[in-house]
Write an enzyme that holds these catalytic residues in place. Structure first.
Site, PDB file in Angstrom:
ATOM      1  N   LYS A 112      -0.285  -7.831  11.818  1.00  0.00           N
ATOM      2  CA  LYS A 112      -1.343  -8.762  11.433  1.00  0.00           C
ATOM      3  C   LYS A 112      -2.462  -8.804  12.481  1.00  0.00           C
ATOM      4  O   LYS A 112      -3.614  -9.061  12.147  1.00  0.00           O
ATOM      5  CB  LYS A 112      -0.781 -10.162  11.253  1.00  0.00           C
ATOM      6  CG  LYS A 112       0.390 -10.298  10.278  1.00  0.00           C
ATOM      7  CD  LYS A 112      -0.010 -10.047   8.852  1.00  0.00           C
ATOM      8  CE  LYS A 112       0.927 -10.601   7.789  1.00  0.00           C
ATOM      9  NZ  LYS A 112       2.289 -10.099   7.754  1.00  0.00           N
TER      10      LYS A 112
HETATM   11  C1  LIG Z   1       3.112  -9.715   6.696  1.00  0.00           C
HETATM   12  C2  LIG Z   1       4.229  -8.801   6.988  1.00  0.00           C
HETATM   13  C3  LIG Z   1       4.693  -7.871   6.042  1.00  0.00           C
HETATM   14  C4  LIG Z   1       4.144  -7.818   4.633  1.00  0.00           C
HETATM   15  O1  LIG Z   1       2.812  -7.372   4.604  1.00  0.00           O
HETATM   16  P1  LIG Z   1       1.916  -7.600   3.298  1.00  0.00           P
HETATM   17  O2  LIG Z   1       0.565  -7.123   3.661  1.00  0.00           O
HETATM   18  O3  LIG Z   1       1.946  -9.078   3.040  1.00  0.00           O
HETATM   19  O4  LIG Z   1       2.548  -6.839   2.192  1.00  0.00           O
HETATM   20  C5  LIG Z   1       5.686  -6.987   6.423  1.00  0.00           C
HETATM   21  N1  LIG Z   1       6.221  -7.025   7.655  1.00  0.00           N
HETATM   22  C6  LIG Z   1       5.816  -7.914   8.583  1.00  0.00           C
HETATM   23  C7  LIG Z   1       6.461  -7.907   9.903  1.00  0.00           C
HETATM   24  C8  LIG Z   1       4.809  -8.822   8.290  1.00  0.00           C
HETATM   25  O5  LIG Z   1       4.386  -9.688   9.220  1.00  0.00           O
END
Ligand SMILES: *Cc1c(COP(=O)(O)O)cnc(C)c1O
Length: 463
Positions: A112
């Site tokens: 993120k």
């Molecule tokens: C947010 C997240 C996901 C999922 O990602 P999306 O873009 O919502 O599909 C997978 N793994 C981790 C560690 C995350 O923080």
């Protein structure tokens, strides 16, 4: 570049407007009016560039004339300068066919950060121009919260209210949000699941009592700018593994369908991609939708991969729009039907359009632990549970042995030390950059899972 809503009613916006708007006023999501294209020669010319420069090249067509070329480069250099690895998103090889793309070298240890470090700077830039302010309301399944808070803590003209489902995020995840002491940061633990929190956030955007007083902004992947920033690492990985001449497959641990949709965008822009593998845990609505056309929600089951404990995937709407003929009115009807029944069938066009590039696989808790053990025993790599789900799917997908398969490593293993230790016997330690997380004081409010409680808290506490 203009952006249009997937539900066809909201006004089209430019990049600066779409970044500050988040959700479209008709309840839809913004997507570019058309996909910018790179020729193979243009992609080849990106080989070997530093990540921040590659990011600027990939983002430029989406930004349009909202930022000068120099201004964009100042922002990408600043955003990616904060990463603990010079390559920003380094690749690690596991065996002849499999790689992991480590996306967790940012300040809060999950992918993120790659998008949110950039988004925080974009907010600052665009708000300064109009001397405006922004009240961010977000929901987190664990990682968006800390990455968004890190990106905006201490900014003068931005305030953030972050909802997390009480008791359903890991201790590291919660502490990364609740120990940040800045006057513009408000943490809220609510009763219920991530889906409940996300639904409340969407209601806030449509609530005139709130929007009349505050300009509401989004940090969830409903915000287009997040997806744009995530497109970059698909190019980065491809260029390192022989692209664009050689096709790659990507396996993506998926929840809200943002990360894997960024892969779809990369393909639309001309990057040769063999396949995008959507990896889910037992909360497998996307696996059922892609394999059977059945998009219907069940109850959310908590797993070792909490950031994927999601049943309603916001960004799936963007895919249905793009592969289903870009018919906003039809999709608005389909989505309102889904809201009423919590279930819908994909149209034939949507199914065929999606199956051209996407496949899917599901990992239960046993599969997840086994993938963590395999990576550790075979290659000495510790993977977090989300990444392990991606690796399970990558190995199960039956991709031709000549095609490299890259699993996106979405979180650092130390974010989920209990699950990693259960599977491998090794307890991963936190990297020094997160500091004294466990001795800092936490601050958050607990609210019941009702919309009114959340709305009143925001109205009562927003500046
Ligand atoms: C947010 C997240 C996901 C999922 O990602 P999306 O873009 O919502 O599909 C997978 N793994 C981790 C560690 C995350 O923080």
């Amino acid at each position: 570049m203009k952006y249009v809503s997937t539900r066809g009613e909201a006004p089209s916006l430019d990049f600066a407007e779409v970044t500050l708007a988040g959700l479209a006023s008709d309840g839809g999501l913004y997507v570019p009016e058309s996909w910018p294209q790179f020729s193979l020669e243009e992609i080849e010319a990106m080989r070997g560039l530093p990540y921040a420069e590659l990011a600027a090249r990939v983002m430029e067509p989406f930004v349009g004339d909202c930022l000068s070329s120099e201004a964009l480069r100042v922002l990408t250099a600043k955003a990616y300068g904060r990463f603990a690895h010079k390559a920003v998103t380094p690749l690690v090889q596991l065996d002849e066919q499999h790689w992991v793309l480590e996306l967790f070298h940012g300040p809060t240890l999950a992918f993120k950060d790659v998008a949110l470090q950039m988004l925080g700077l974009l907010f600052e830039e665009f708000l300064a121009r109009e001397e405006g302010s922004l009240t961010i309301v977000g929901a987190t399944s664990g990682d968006t919260g800390s990455a968004a808070i890190d990106a905006v803590a201490g900014l003068d003209n931005v305030e953030i209210f972050m909802l997390h489902p009480k008791g359903r995020v890991s201790d590291v995840q919660r502490r990364q949000m609740t120990t940040v002491r800045a006057p513009n940061v408000h943490n809220i633990a609510i009763e219920g699941s991530f889906d409940d929190a996300q639904a409340m956030v969407k209601r806030i955007f449509a609530d005139r009592d709130v929007t009349a007083k505050h300009r509401i902004g989004a940090v969830n992947s409903i915000n287009w700018a997040r997806l744009m920033a995530q497109v970059v690492y698909y190019f980065a990985a491809s260029l390192q593994l022989g692209g664009p001449e050689r096709k790659l497959a990507f396996s993506v641990p998926t929840g809200n369908f943002g990360d894997v949709f960024a892969g779809h965008v990369a393909a639309r822009m001309g990057l040769p991609i063999e396949q995008l593998i959507v990896a889910t845990n037992v909360n497998d609505i996307l696996h059922r939708a892609l394999s059977k056309g059945d998009y219907s929600t069940g109850t959310v089951t908590p797993t070792a991969a909490p950031s994927m404990d999601i049943q309603v995937s916001s960004n799936f709407e963007r895919l249905l729009f793009d592969v289903g003929g870009r018919d906003g009115a039809a999709l608005a009807g389909q989505m309102s039907d889904f809201d009423a029944k919590k279930a819908m069938q994909l149209t034939n066009a949507q199914r065929e359009g999606a199956s051209a590039l996407f496949t899917s696989a599901r990992a239960d808790e046993g599969d997840t632990a086994q993938a963590m053990r395999w990576a550790y025993d075979q290659c000495g790599e510790l993977l977090d549970p989300h990444t392990a789900i991606g690796l399970h799917a990558a190995r199960a997908a039956g991709i031709d042995a000549a095609i490299p398969v890259v699993t996106l490593a979405t979180a650092h293993p130390a974010k989920f030390p209990d699950a990693v230790e259960r599977a491998t016997g090794i307890r991963p330690g936190l990297p020094a950059r997160v500091g004294d997380l466990f001795s800092r004081e936490e601050s958050f409010v607990e609210l019941p899972g009702t919309y009114e409680a959340v709305r009143d808290h925001i109205l009562g506490n927003a500046a």
